[in-house]
Design a protein around this motif. Sequence first.
Motif, PDB file in Angstrom:
ATOM      1  N   ASP A 146       0.851  -1.195   0.000  1.00 23.86           N
ATOM      2  CA  ASP A 146       0.000   0.000   0.000  1.00 23.86           C
ATOM      3  C   ASP A 146       0.883   1.241   0.000  1.00 23.86           C
ATOM      4  O   ASP A 146       1.398   1.645   1.034  1.00 23.86           O
ATOM      5  CB  ASP A 146      -0.907  -0.036   1.241  1.00 23.86           C
ATOM      6  CG  ASP A 146      -1.757   1.205   1.376  1.00 23.86           C
ATOM      7  OD1 ASP A 146      -2.628   1.219   2.268  1.00 23.86           O
ATOM      8  OD2 ASP A 146      -1.564   2.178   0.606  1.00 23.86           O
TER       9      ASP A 146
ATOM     10  N   HIS B 231      -4.173  -2.687   4.773  1.00 30.99           N
ATOM     11  CA  HIS B 231      -4.007  -2.109   6.118  1.00 30.99           C
ATOM     12  C   HIS B 231      -3.842  -3.231   7.137  1.00 30.99           C
ATOM     13  O   HIS B 231      -4.383  -3.193   8.240  1.00 30.99           O
ATOM     14  CB  HIS B 231      -5.205  -1.204   6.476  1.00 30.99           C
ATOM     15  CG  HIS B 231      -5.159   0.079   5.716  1.00 30.99           C
ATOM     16  ND1 HIS B 231      -6.033   1.117   5.916  1.00 30.99           N
ATOM     17  CD2 HIS B 231      -4.348   0.481   4.717  1.00 30.99           C
ATOM     18  CE1 HIS B 231      -5.745   2.116   5.109  1.00 30.99           C
ATOM     19  NE2 HIS B 231      -4.738   1.752   4.342  1.00 30.99           N
TER      20      HIS B 231
ATOM     21  N   GLN C  90      -7.213  -2.854  -2.949  1.00 31.21           N
ATOM     22  CA  GLN C  90      -7.582  -3.082  -1.536  1.00 31.21           C
ATOM     23  C   GLN C  90      -8.982  -3.701  -1.535  1.00 31.21           C
ATOM     24  O   GLN C  90      -9.965  -3.069  -1.205  1.00 31.21           O
ATOM     25  CB  GLN C  90      -7.493  -1.760  -0.766  1.00 31.21           C
ATOM     26  CG  GLN C  90      -6.025  -1.290  -0.692  1.00 31.21           C
ATOM     27  CD  GLN C  90      -5.849   0.169  -0.359  1.00 31.21           C
ATOM     28  OE1 GLN C  90      -6.402   1.041  -1.018  1.00 31.21           O
ATOM     29  NE2 GLN C  90      -5.039   0.450   0.645  1.00 31.21           N
TER      30      GLN C  90
ATOM     31  N   GLU D  71       0.341  10.150   3.466  1.00 30.65           N
ATOM     32  CA  GLU D  71      -0.921   9.815   2.761  1.00 30.65           C
ATOM     33  C   GLU D  71      -1.901   9.156   3.724  1.00 30.65           C
ATOM     34  O   GLU D  71      -3.096   9.429   3.690  1.00 30.65           O
ATOM     35  CB  GLU D  71      -0.624   8.866   1.593  1.00 30.65           C
ATOM     36  CG  GLU D  71      -1.801   8.617   0.676  1.00 30.65           C
ATOM     37  CD  GLU D  71      -2.741   7.522   1.169  1.00 30.65           C
ATOM     38  OE1 GLU D  71      -2.341   6.724   2.039  1.00 30.65           O
ATOM     39  OE2 GLU D  71      -3.893   7.485   0.695  1.00 30.65           O
ATOM     40  N   GLU D  72      -1.423   8.298   4.616  1.00 28.42           N
ATOM     41  CA  GLU D  72      -2.358   7.576   5.492  1.00 28.42           C
ATOM     42  C   GLU D  72      -2.908   8.458   6.605  1.00 28.42           C
ATOM     43  O   GLU D  72      -3.911   8.117   7.223  1.00 28.42           O
ATOM     44  CB  GLU D  72      -1.642   6.367   6.126  1.00 28.42           C
ATOM     45  CG  GLU D  72      -1.178   5.321   5.142  1.00 28.42           C
ATOM     46  CD  GLU D  72      -2.323   4.571   4.461  1.00 28.42           C
ATOM     47  OE1 GLU D  72      -2.042   3.715   3.623  1.00 28.42           O
ATOM     48  OE2 GLU D  72      -3.506   4.878   4.771  1.00 28.42           O
TER      49      GLU D  72
HETATM   50 MN    MN Z   1      -3.711   2.892   2.795  1.00 27.14          MN
END
Ligand code: MN
Length: 422
Positions: free
Chosen positions: A112, A394, A210, A146-147
């Motif tokens: 990711d 995740h 995802q 980004e997260e």
């Molecule tokens: Mn992510």
Amino acid sequence: MSGAPGGGDTGGTAAGFRAAWDEIAPVGRDPGSGGYLRYGFSEPVRRLEEWFRDRVQRMGGRLETDGNGNLFAWWGPDAGGNGQRAGRSGDAAGGLLLGSHFDSVPHGGGYDGPLGIVSALLAVTDLLDRGGPPRRPVGVAAFAEEEGARFGVPCLGSRLLTGDIAPERAAALTDPDGVTFEAALGGPPAGARPELLAGLAAFVELHVEQGRALAELAAPIGIGSGIWPHGRWRLELTGEANHAGTTRMADRRDPMLTFAFAVLAVNKEARLRGAHATVGRVRVEPNATNAVPSRVAGWLDARAADRHVLDALVETVHRKVAERADRDGTTVTLTPESASPAVDFDADLVGRLRRALGDDVPVLPTAAGHDAGILAAHLPTAMLFVRNPTGVSHSPAESAADADCAAGVQALTDLLTALACD
Ligand code: MN
Ligand code: HGY
Ligand code: MN
């Protein structure tokens, strides 16, 4: 992968992909969970950025930062030597930007984010090997935070670049240890960089899927059609701290009770609407086994295919939790922390992707947010997805086969050849 044009297997082969991937796979990996602890501006992310700089230099690219924590590499006209680049000089066709992010959620998967950056560098290497510098500027970006796992706002770097968040608000964001974004960045963020965006003709982000749509379609790669609207809210419940042993149940004003109701209400209202809503993070004060809490804070992540469904979900949850708080003698506030509108990727660019990669490549939406979702409001943007056999993300269980990752590299190389070398 040698990193320099002309060396080793190409990134479009499983062996070539694996050679590059093995250079970063150990960075930030937790030996206990097997997941990754790559928080924004942390040591593991700094090491990944160092790997990025080294590889770009060996590929003859030029590095640039935007003052917001985002890192860019450029090849082709106006890249390198003269320090000029399309958009600034105004005399070259707009650049084609690839890339993604290095940071992860706590104990997240390894693909990711980094898959989009490594694949882009491999595609540029293959492009340079095939025929030298592209006719148009080609860039690879590593977007910061980004997260939002450290500072709470997702896509913080790309939101700063586009002006979607004020630099003053970003600078003051703090991590759980009270460190500000400004301190982590090493100074105040530059904020919007319209001249950098003006030099771009398109942004394409490759990302591990995802979900299992591509696995079920037996397709190694897919093209993104859009992103569900989604957002994050902070739910704060306040009651009265008291002794766990001596306080009668009828005398309590226990925010944990209201919080428990809230979590169940979130789940129920999402299921009723075909939406996705999660409470995955909670903070309890004083967080002691033998004390009724004074305050409980929980974070709501809510997403739906339709904006109105999302709004109705959040409004209903807020109303029901407030009713419950009245009964519990507690108080509730629901504060929006970030909002991401629905995204439809650029139809012309999606069409060009389909022509370059083949009409048999599936086109699919996602409920996951991405930097591409932020940039889409500012320039033609699209996404490519690589099959994830587990569909899990995740989580350390996130996966992708080398052959599928190589197919993603090959797709980017074909895209660069079609868009940047014609
Ligand atoms: Mn992510
Ligand atoms: O939360 C998301 O959808 C993305 O992974 N940041
Ligand atoms: Mn991501």
